[in-house]
Design an enzyme around this catalytic site. Sequence first.
Site, mmCIF file in Angstrom:
data_model
loop_
_atom_site.group_PDB
_atom_site.id
_atom_site.type_symbol
_atom_site.label_atom_id
_atom_site.label_comp_id
_atom_site.label_asym_id
_atom_site.label_seq_id
_atom_site.Cartn_x
_atom_site.Cartn_y
_atom_site.Cartn_z
ATOM 1 N N GLY A 12 -47.011 -127.532 -29.945
ATOM 2 C CA GLY A 12 -48.174 -126.745 -29.540
ATOM 3 C C GLY A 12 -49.447 -127.177 -30.243
ATOM 4 C CG ASP A 13 -51.415 -124.950 -31.851
ATOM 5 O OD1 ASP A 13 -51.871 -124.124 -31.056
ATOM 6 O OD2 ASP A 13 -50.526 -124.690 -32.674
ATOM 7 C CG ASN A 38 -47.789 -116.865 -26.295
ATOM 8 O OD1 ASN A 38 -48.440 -116.989 -25.251
ATOM 9 N ND2 ASN A 38 -46.504 -117.148 -26.353
ATOM 10 N N GLY A 40 -53.707 -120.447 -27.116
ATOM 11 C CA GLY A 40 -55.144 -120.482 -27.394
ATOM 12 C C GLY A 40 -55.657 -121.893 -27.225
ATOM 13 C CG HIS A 41 -56.046 -123.995 -24.165
ATOM 14 N ND1 HIS A 41 -55.761 -123.741 -22.849
ATOM 15 C CD2 HIS A 41 -54.931 -124.511 -24.704
ATOM 16 C CE1 HIS A 41 -54.504 -124.091 -22.610
ATOM 17 N NE2 HIS A 41 -53.985 -124.546 -23.715
ATOM 18 C CB THR A 238 -42.719 -119.295 -26.901
ATOM 19 O OG1 THR A 238 -43.342 -118.087 -26.475
ATOM 20 C CG2 THR A 238 -42.657 -120.314 -25.764
ATOM 21 C CB THR A 298 -56.828 -120.862 -31.101
ATOM 22 O OG1 THR A 298 -56.644 -122.252 -31.278
ATOM 23 C CG2 THR A 298 -58.145 -120.615 -30.423
#
Length: 424
Positions: A12-13, A38, A40-41, A238, A298
């Site tokens: 992720g991220d 959950n 975030g961009h 997740t 984020t």
Amino acid sequence: MPTKVIIGAQWGDEGKGKIVDILASNADAVVRYSGGNNAGHTLVINGEKYALHLIPSGILRPGTICVVGNGVVIDPEFIVKEIDSLIARGVSMDNLLISDRSHLIFPYHKLLDELQENFRGKNDIGTTKKGIGPAYMDKTERCGIRMCDLSNPDTFAEKVKANVEFKNLLIEKVYGVNGFVAEEIIEKYLAYGERLKPHIADTTKILYEMAKQGKNILFEGAQSSLLDLDYGTYPYVTSSHPAAGGVCIGSGIGPTMIDECFGVVKAYTTRVGKGPFPSELNDEIGDRIRERGQEYGTTTGRPRRCGWFDAVLVKFSVRVNALTGIVVNRADTLGSFDKVKLCVAYEKDGQITTAFPASLEDLAKMKPVYEEFDGWDENLSGCEKFDDLPESLQRYLRRIEESCETKVVMVGIGPGREDIIMVN
Ligand code: IMP
């Protein structure tokens, strides 16, 4: 290629939002198919920062249809706030569509997420506590309540009452804390329903028609392959399917309608939450990557764990998602180091392997086998094509291609829309 999937190929991220935003310039639609807020961009457009959580990154491109698909779990209070904050900044919501089949997150999901995490104690998963897991649990348990239910107040109220009755038993009798008043939830949620009404639609039909007409559709992954319920480092994952396979279930587009699938990675590795991380750097190099890359969540603001690029893990992602290429972001962040390491294999009990294990106990025992590369300058701003990149970075990227068994299709060299090099 009209239909393209963009997923995260690490934990992720990876900067998927920026890549989706760039590719969205040619897209007729951008679609979220899994997860919830959950995710975030962060996007930087003309020097302005936008943090998006539920609404697809394409919303910042006027004219692009943005779909929140049926595979997404939606906290209506949250999405209404996100809509309002974007409208306040002059972003139009005319093209936002929300699937009538998407499931709703309720206050009891958020509380249960927190209570379950606390109960797990030192074995906690490190969830974002946004109610994601409990909402997907209700979906598979078949007591979930969906967006379409909001248009029928009487049956909606009945469903909420039944769920609150049961959840209160759990919350009060098992966890010993105060439960919820169904009527309060019903009133609030029906008001959100009114607010969201203009956006709610059978998005499966709209997307099917668009795909049949050969329109450009981008599927925007949230989380990543290694956080997927099946392919991730279970149980530190997740509760949905961010992997490429999740696109079909989460949007209503069949597999024969997907043309390409890119995985986004960073030039190094990060993760939030718990679980084994073979190339993690618990030293000043890890701290330096975190500070240079501002590696803080984020969504939760948590510091991300940082480490060298793990090609074993990315090769696994390439395979289980049949990636047609990878986008390597953050080459600038890894600049300025004298030496850079790349994990090309694991070693356990004297045996070398490039297989990514299912068992976390095995993964925890894996020691990274590194190859070392000369570093490169952090300022890559003058580079317009692959050949302009410092030679040491080119060598690093070519070795990533070789060890991950895929091709690098783009390289991110800075935070802005323009800071990208198209390779193939
Ligand atoms: P949940 O999705 O809140 O249930 O959290 C499960 C795991 O996924 C935790 O390790 C989270 O930190 C991680 N996670 C969820 N969303 C993201 C994301 O967008 N980026 C990185 N990690 C995430």
